[in-house]
Structures are given as C-alpha cells and as structure tokens.
Design a protein around this motif. Structure first.
Motif, PDB file in Angstrom:
ATOM      1  N   ARG A   1       0.682  -1.106   0.238  1.00  0.00           N
ATOM      2  CA  ARG A   1       0.210   0.389  -0.156  1.00  0.00           C
ATOM      3  C   ARG A   1       1.097   1.212   0.448  1.00  0.00           C
ATOM      4  O   ARG A   1       1.208   2.002  -0.776  1.00  0.00           O
ATOM      5  N   ALA A   2       1.768   1.134   1.017  1.00  0.00           N
ATOM      6  CA  ALA A   2       2.982   2.355   1.058  1.00  0.00           C
ATOM      7  C   ALA A   2       3.477   2.286  -0.375  1.00  0.00           C
ATOM      8  O   ALA A   2       3.546   3.590  -1.536  1.00  0.00           O
ATOM      9  N   VAL A   3       4.187   1.781  -0.946  1.00  0.00           N
ATOM     10  CA  VAL A   3       4.749   1.601  -2.706  1.00  0.00           C
ATOM     11  C   VAL A   3       3.803   2.434  -3.554  1.00  0.00           C
ATOM     12  O   VAL A   3       3.849   2.887  -4.411  1.00  0.00           O
ATOM     13  N   PHE A   4       2.740   1.482  -3.596  1.00  0.00           N
ATOM     14  CA  PHE A   4       1.885   1.707  -4.090  1.00  0.00           C
ATOM     15  C   PHE A   4       0.779   3.485  -3.888  1.00  0.00           C
ATOM     16  O   PHE A   4       1.339   4.092  -5.446  1.00  0.00           O
TER      17      PHE A   4
ATOM     18  N   GLU B   1       1.914   6.402  -7.304  1.00  0.00           N
ATOM     19  CA  GLU B   1       0.931   6.669  -7.802  1.00  0.00           C
ATOM     20  C   GLU B   1       0.206   7.758  -7.772  1.00  0.00           C
ATOM     21  O   GLU B   1      -0.319   8.473  -8.483  1.00  0.00           O
ATOM     22  N   ALA B   2       0.230   7.831  -6.114  1.00  0.00           N
ATOM     23  CA  ALA B   2      -0.572   9.466  -5.800  1.00  0.00           C
ATOM     24  C   ALA B   2       0.436  10.580  -5.981  1.00  0.00           C
ATOM     25  O   ALA B   2      -0.521  11.376  -5.817  1.00  0.00           O
ATOM     26  N   PHE B   3       1.362   9.742  -5.254  1.00  0.00           N
ATOM     27  CA  PHE B   3       2.728  11.138  -4.709  1.00  0.00           C
ATOM     28  C   PHE B   3       3.616  11.281  -5.438  1.00  0.00           C
ATOM     29  O   PHE B   3       4.442  11.903  -5.433  1.00  0.00           O
ATOM     30  N   ASP B   4       3.632  10.507  -6.656  1.00  0.00           N
ATOM     31  CA  ASP B   4       4.158  10.222  -8.110  1.00  0.00           C
ATOM     32  C   ASP B   4       5.680  10.874  -6.944  1.00  0.00           C
ATOM     33  O   ASP B   4       7.478  11.246  -8.201  1.00  0.00           O
ATOM     34  N   TYR B   5       6.129   9.661  -5.935  1.00  0.00           N
ATOM     35  CA  TYR B   5       7.643   9.503  -5.811  1.00  0.00           C
ATOM     36  C   TYR B   5       8.673   8.693  -6.535  1.00  0.00           C
ATOM     37  O   TYR B   5       7.375   7.681  -7.096  1.00  0.00           O
ATOM     38  N   THR B   6       9.955   9.003  -7.105  1.00  0.00           N
ATOM     39  CA  THR B   6      10.413   7.765  -7.533  1.00  0.00           C
ATOM     40  C   THR B   6      10.882   6.919  -6.846  1.00  0.00           C
ATOM     41  O   THR B   6      10.338   6.996  -5.423  1.00  0.00           O
ATOM     42  N   PHE B   7      11.248   5.368  -7.680  1.00  0.00           N
ATOM     43  CA  PHE B   7      11.766   4.132  -7.030  1.00  0.00           C
ATOM     44  C   PHE B   7      12.898   4.384  -6.008  1.00  0.00           C
ATOM     45  O   PHE B   7      12.409   3.356  -4.912  1.00  0.00           O
ATOM     46  N   ALA B   8      13.745   5.012  -6.165  1.00  0.00           N
ATOM     47  CA  ALA B   8      14.406   5.114  -5.216  1.00  0.00           C
ATOM     48  C   ALA B   8      14.742   6.519  -4.151  1.00  0.00           C
ATOM     49  O   ALA B   8      14.663   5.931  -3.108  1.00  0.00           O
ATOM     50  N   GLU B   9      13.317   7.093  -4.352  1.00  0.00           N
ATOM     51  CA  GLU B   9      12.752   7.651  -2.822  1.00  0.00           C
ATOM     52  C   GLU B   9      12.129   6.907  -2.540  1.00  0.00           C
ATOM     53  O   GLU B   9      11.731   6.840  -0.841  1.00  0.00           O
ATOM     54  N   ILE B  10      11.211   5.679  -3.133  1.00  0.00           N
ATOM     55  CA  ILE B  10      10.572   5.072  -1.964  1.00  0.00           C
ATOM     56  C   ILE B  10      11.138   4.078  -1.456  1.00  0.00           C
ATOM     57  O   ILE B  10      11.276   3.836  -0.365  1.00  0.00           O
ATOM     58  N   ALA B  11      12.566   3.846  -1.868  1.00  0.00           N
ATOM     59  CA  ALA B  11      13.212   2.499  -1.267  1.00  0.00           C
ATOM     60  C   ALA B  11      13.567   2.920   0.229  1.00  0.00           C
ATOM     61  O   ALA B  11      13.991   1.887   0.968  1.00  0.00           O
ATOM     62  N   GLU B  12      14.236   4.760  -0.292  1.00  0.00           N
ATOM     63  CA  GLU B  12      14.677   5.633   1.412  1.00  0.00           C
ATOM     64  C   GLU B  12      13.509   4.821   2.575  1.00  0.00           C
ATOM     65  O   GLU B  12      13.674   5.017   3.793  1.00  0.00           O
TER      66      GLU B  12
ATOM     67  N   VAL C   1      10.912   2.807   2.723  1.00  0.00           N
ATOM     68  CA  VAL C   1      10.409   1.380   3.478  1.00  0.00           C
ATOM     69  C   VAL C   1      11.597   0.202   3.313  1.00  0.00           C
ATOM     70  O   VAL C   1      11.350  -0.540   3.619  1.00  0.00           O
ATOM     71  N   ASP C   2      12.996   0.724   3.206  1.00  0.00           N
ATOM     72  CA  ASP C   2      14.123   0.352   3.495  1.00  0.00           C
ATOM     73  C   ASP C   2      13.902  -1.062   3.061  1.00  0.00           C
ATOM     74  O   ASP C   2      14.765  -1.796   3.027  1.00  0.00           O
ATOM     75  N   LYS C   3      14.216  -0.301   1.492  1.00  0.00           N
ATOM     76  CA  LYS C   3      14.034  -2.197   0.566  1.00  0.00           C
ATOM     77  C   LYS C   3      14.506  -1.112  -0.953  1.00  0.00           C
ATOM     78  O   LYS C   3      14.812  -0.196  -1.542  1.00  0.00           O
ATOM     79  N   SER C   4      15.717  -1.736  -1.803  1.00  0.00           N
ATOM     80  CA  SER C   4      15.558  -1.859  -2.915  1.00  0.00           C
ATOM     81  C   SER C   4      14.991  -1.489  -4.143  1.00  0.00           C
ATOM     82  O   SER C   4      13.680  -1.516  -3.630  1.00  0.00           O
ATOM     83  N   PRO C   5      15.397  -0.055  -4.439  1.00  0.00           N
ATOM     84  CA  PRO C   5      14.587   0.173  -5.894  1.00  0.00           C
ATOM     85  C   PRO C   5      13.870  -0.715  -7.096  1.00  0.00           C
ATOM     86  O   PRO C   5      12.739  -1.079  -7.358  1.00  0.00           O
ATOM     87  N   ASP C   6      14.464  -2.155  -7.133  1.00  0.00           N
ATOM     88  CA  ASP C   6      14.219  -2.796  -7.983  1.00  0.00           C
ATOM     89  C   ASP C   6      13.252  -3.233  -7.110  1.00  0.00           C
ATOM     90  O   ASP C   6      12.475  -3.823  -8.044  1.00  0.00           O
TER      91      ASP C   6
ATOM     92  N   CYS D   1      11.254  -2.791  -4.802  1.00  0.00           N
ATOM     93  CA  CYS D   1      10.232  -1.526  -4.952  1.00  0.00           C
ATOM     94  C   CYS D   1       9.084  -1.111  -6.529  1.00  0.00           C
ATOM     95  O   CYS D   1       8.358  -1.320  -6.355  1.00  0.00           O
ATOM     96  N   ARG D   2       9.753  -0.883  -6.891  1.00  0.00           N
ATOM     97  CA  ARG D   2       9.563  -1.604  -8.794  1.00  0.00           C
ATOM     98  C   ARG D   2       8.788  -2.900  -8.642  1.00  0.00           C
ATOM     99  O   ARG D   2       7.353  -2.743  -9.047  1.00  0.00           O
ATOM    100  N   GLN D   3       9.177  -3.566  -8.637  1.00  0.00           N
ATOM    101  CA  GLN D   3       8.478  -5.352  -8.678  1.00  0.00           C
ATOM    102  C   GLN D   3       6.779  -5.307  -7.988  1.00  0.00           C
ATOM    103  O   GLN D   3       6.638  -5.702  -8.052  1.00  0.00           O
ATOM    104  N   ILE D   4       7.024  -4.705  -6.286  1.00  0.00           N
ATOM    105  CA  ILE D   4       6.097  -4.296  -5.431  1.00  0.00           C
ATOM    106  C   ILE D   4       5.268  -3.425  -5.815  1.00  0.00           C
ATOM    107  O   ILE D   4       3.662  -3.731  -6.125  1.00  0.00           O
ATOM    108  N   ALA D   5       5.760  -2.340  -6.438  1.00  0.00           N
ATOM    109  CA  ALA D   5       4.839  -1.189  -6.909  1.00  0.00           C
ATOM    110  C   ALA D   5       4.234  -2.069  -8.186  1.00  0.00           C
ATOM    111  O   ALA D   5       2.384  -1.987  -8.654  1.00  0.00           O
TER     112      ALA D   5
END
Length: 317
Positions: free
Chosen positions: A139-142, A146-157, A159-164, A166-170
């Motif tokens: 839910r957080a990654v999505f 999708e709603a706040f237009d963060y990059t996967f690099a920003e999201i990774a920071e 939720v403490d996961k890698s950008p790749d 996070c991309r898979q989770i999204a």
C-alpha cells in the motif's frame, strides 16, 4: 542559506520551522489518511511526525529535505499502525468503511485536496477499500508512486528496500488495484446532478425514481461498528436499497429539526445529516457511473464522525 554535513545528513541552517509545519502538514496528513482510511489516526500520525521534526529542530539545525524526512516518518508510522489495525479490523462489528472526509474546498484545512476529478478517485471510499486488500508495504509503495509521484529511489529510502524491489512491489500492487479499481462518472457536474435528484427522491419516498437511478446490482453498505444502528451486512439490489432508503428518510422526516445537506465525501457526491443543533447523525457517500448509483456508503459509527463536530445520540444502540 548555508549547509553542512552532520552524521551522514546534509543540514541547512536557515529554513524556518513554520515553513515545515505550514507547507508539509497537508502532505503528511494525505499520505497517512490514504494509508489508514482514518481521519483521526491520520491526524495523530501527522502530529507525531511533526513532533519528531521538532525534536530534530531542537538542536538548532534543519533537515536538508523536510519533505523526504516527513514523508518517510509518516509512511513508516502508518505501516506500523496498519499492521496493528488489521487485528482490530478482524474483530470489527459489521462492515468496515473509511472515516468520511469532507473534501469540498475549505471543508478541512488539513486536507490536501485533489486538483481535479480524476485525482479525486484515489480518495474515494471504494478505492480506499481496494487498497485494504494490499499489505501495508504494498500500500505504501503503490501510494507513494501512483498518488504522490515519488521515484523508486525515494520510495526505497522510505520502506528500506531496494529500488528494484520497490518496482516489483509497485507492479504487483498495480495489478491487484487495476483488477478491482472502481470506475466513476468522470464528470463532476453529472455526478452532482444525479446526487441531487437521488437525494430528492429519497426524501420524497419516490421508489420508482430511486430504483431507476440505482444500478441493478447496486450495494448499500452501512458502518455502525456495533455502536450505532446499521445493516449488519451489505444490502444488494436496486429495489432492496430503495426500500431501505425510503425507510431511513421516513424516520428522519418524523423527527424534529433534522437537516440533510449535499456535500462532497472523499471526492464523491454525498450528504451529511445533522440534528437541529448541528450534531452529526450520519454521512453518506455515493458511487456513480453512467447516470446510475453503483453504491451507497453510510457511516453512522459515532467514533468515525467526531472529527466533523459533536455527534448525535440518535443512531446509537
């Protein structure tokens, strides 16, 4: 403005505390509300996030990116809260609905209002209920993507996961959401027009008019939480819902001083009923598509209405 490094953090010296509070509180609230579906809990998350920011400010320094810092804190707090809330949701009496958010401009200064009708969809109760089926991290990654237009690099920071990862989770979350995402009438004017006609028919007990405006497989969902009178299970079908609404409004008609006002609930048409002294009785929201009402969502649980003002005892069990 000058900056220096401190314990791996870039820190700016002259950003005012008021800028952080004024500019970022709506964003923090919006993230937390979409995560939790609760106005009260989202406000608590926003307050805790700001308190943590205050503690960072206490040493006279400022965080390089207040937005990134506060997004991370609010999201992590929301994930933790969701994990504990799932246990409570399993014991919830009757259907669970998000706390209603009045999104008409100016209704709540803490609300980060969507800029247009399309973005309003991610605030709708129907959409928030789809998100309930995702894990907290999904839910957080999505939402951040999708709603706040963060990059996967920003999201990774956050939720403490890698950008790749996070991309898979999204991608996985997006597949779930697309499969169940509700569709709505795209024209706000058309939605509001139908809502006015629908409310008038309900107040007048116009069964034929209500049935004509309801989709054959429409669903009426009531959330009383075991604390207020509500249908214990969803009511399905145009005629059954029309009978239910006629009964509800017939009871309201014989009571003294009840007013029903059209408003916007979670970006969609709806109404709020109050006692003569202003106490809130119920909030209802409509899902509308192709000139038909697909869903009616009624929130009478007093615990979910308190942020709108004093709550009536009329619906309490």
């Amino acid at each position: 403005m000058t900056c220096h490094a401190e314990k791996g953090k870039i820190v700016f010296e002259h950003m005012t505390e008021s800028t952080m509070l004024t500019d970022l509180r709506p964003l923090v609230f919006s993230i937390a509300y979409r995560m939790l579906g609760s106005v009260v809990e989202a406000e608590d998350i926003a307050q805790e996030t700001l308190l943590r920011a205050h503690r960072e400010l206490a040493d006279g320094t400022q965080i390089a990116s207040p937005k990134a810092y506060m997004t991370a804190i609010a999201t992590r707090l929301s994930i933790d809260h969701l994990r504990s809330a799932r246990v409570r949701r399993e014991a919830y009496v009757g259907p669970w609905l998000p706390e209603p958010l009045l999104t008409r401009a100016g209704a709540d200064p803490s609300v980060d209002l969507p800029a247009d009708a399309e973005l309003a969809d991610d605030l709708s109760m129907a959409f928030l209920l789809v998100l309930e089926r995702l894990t907290p991290v999904e839910r957080a990654v999505f939402l951040l993507r999708e709603a706040f237009d963060y990059t996967f690099a920003e999201i990774a920071e956050v939720v403490d996961k890698s950008p790749d990862n996070c991309r898979q989770i999204a991608a996985r979350a997006r597949r779930h959401v697309i499969a169940e995402k509700p569709r709505f009438e795209p024209s706000a004017a058309a939605r509001e027009s139908l809502a006015k006609r629908f409310l008038t028919a309900a107040q007048e007990g116009d069964m034929e008019g209500l049935v004509a405006m309801l989709a054959d497989d429409a669903v009426f969902t009531g959330d009383g939480g075991g604390k207020a009178t509500a249908f214990p299970a969803p009511v399905i079908g145009a005629e059954k819902i029309a009978h239910a609404l006629r009964a509800i409004f017939r009871q309201a008609a014989v009571a003294d001083g009840i007013t029903v006002t059209l408003t916007e609930v979670n970006g969609m048409p709806g109404w709020i009923a109050r006692e003569g002294d202003g106490r809130v009785i119920v909030v209802m929201a409509l899902d509308i598509l192709d000139d038909h009402v697909l869903g009616v969502r009624s929130i009478v649980n007093p615990d979910k209405l308190g942020h709108l003002g004093p709550v009536s005892d009329r619906a309490r069990r």
